[in-house]
Design an enzyme around this catalytic site. Structure first.
Site, short mmCIF file in Angstrom:
data_model
loop_
_atom_site.label_atom_id
_atom_site.label_comp_id
_atom_site.label_asym_id
_atom_site.label_seq_id
_atom_site.Cartn_x
_atom_site.Cartn_y
_atom_site.Cartn_z
N ASN A 15 0.85 -1.19 0.00
CA ASN A 15 0.00 0.00 0.00
C ASN A 15 0.88 1.24 0.00
OD1 ASN A 15 -2.35 -1.59 0.18
ND2 ASN A 15 -2.17 -1.71 2.41
N GLY A 52 -4.16 3.23 1.12
CA GLY A 52 -4.52 2.68 2.42
C GLY A 52 -3.34 2.42 3.33
N HIS A 106 6.40 -1.95 3.65
CA HIS A 106 6.12 -3.34 4.04
C HIS A 106 5.33 -4.04 2.95
CE1 HIS A 106 3.01 -0.65 5.66
NE2 HIS A 106 2.14 -1.63 5.39
N HIS A 113 2.54 -6.88 2.48
CA HIS A 113 1.57 -7.78 3.10
C HIS A 113 1.63 -9.11 2.37
CE1 HIS A 113 -0.86 -4.74 5.34
NE2 HIS A 113 -0.37 -3.94 4.43
P1 AMP Z 1 -0.77 -0.61 5.88
O1 AMP Z 1 -2.21 -0.25 6.06
O2 AMP Z 1 -0.45 -1.20 4.53
O3 AMP Z 1 0.15 0.52 6.26
O4 AMP Z 1 -0.52 -1.81 6.87
C1 AMP Z 1 -0.05 -1.66 8.17
C2 AMP Z 1 -0.34 -2.97 8.85
O5 AMP Z 1 0.45 -3.04 10.02
C3 AMP Z 1 -1.80 -3.15 9.28
O6 AMP Z 1 -2.33 -4.31 8.65
C4 AMP Z 1 -1.70 -3.30 10.80
O7 AMP Z 1 -2.61 -4.25 11.28
C5 AMP Z 1 -0.26 -3.73 10.98
N1 AMP Z 1 0.36 -3.40 12.26
C6 AMP Z 1 0.40 -2.19 12.87
N2 AMP Z 1 1.11 -2.25 14.00
C7 AMP Z 1 1.54 -3.54 14.12
C8 AMP Z 1 2.31 -4.24 15.08
N3 AMP Z 1 2.80 -3.65 16.18
N4 AMP Z 1 2.53 -5.56 14.88
C9 AMP Z 1 2.04 -6.18 13.79
N5 AMP Z 1 1.32 -5.56 12.84
C10 AMP Z 1 1.05 -4.27 13.00
#
Ligand code: AMP
Ligand code: ZN
Length: 113
Positions: free
Chosen positions: A86, A92, A99, A101
């Protein structure tokens, strides 16, 4: 390391996670709010804000190798999985540390919502 970046804290072990895969450059761990039976995140340990901000072209190839290794550990290679990046508001993105997913364990609808 970027201050107040949650994924930098995970990469530097200030926040402990159960690593699914890890090497010198990347770490993969479970998403806190899973959107599929298997939902992992693969991050570079170095802080890069978005997919628009990396310089080293090789980073993406090495990152996808880390995605491959993570998919193997999660047993997703036969049934398949989806990998998503994203970018910023309309993409989003909520965590501004690059990162991937990795989503699997169920059929992933296309197009996504
Ligand atoms: P995005 O919306 O692509 O930026 O995804 C960020 C993702 O990080 C989301 O799916 C969150 O659920 C995940 N997330 C946020 N903080 C943590 C954390 N401490 N450990 C694991 N996942 C996390
Ligand atoms: Zn960061």
């Amino acid at each position: 390391m970027s201050e107040n970046c949650i994924f930098c804290k995970i990469a530097s072990k200030q926040i402990p996670v159960q690593p699914i895969f890890e090497n010198e450059e990347f770490i993969a761990f479970y998403d806190l709010n899973p959107q599929a039976p298997a939902h992992a995140l693969v991050i570079p340990k170095n802080h890069v804000e978005t997919i628009m901000d990396f310089e080293d072209e090789g980073l993406m190839g090495r990152a996808l190798k880390a995605v491959q290794e993570t998919a193997k550990v999660l047993n997703l290679t036969e049934e398949g999985f989806r990998t998503v990046i994203n970018c910023r508001e309309n993409g989003g993105q909520t965590v501004y540390h690059l990162h991937f997913h990795l989503l699997g364990g169920r059929f992933m609808q296309w197009p996504p919502g």
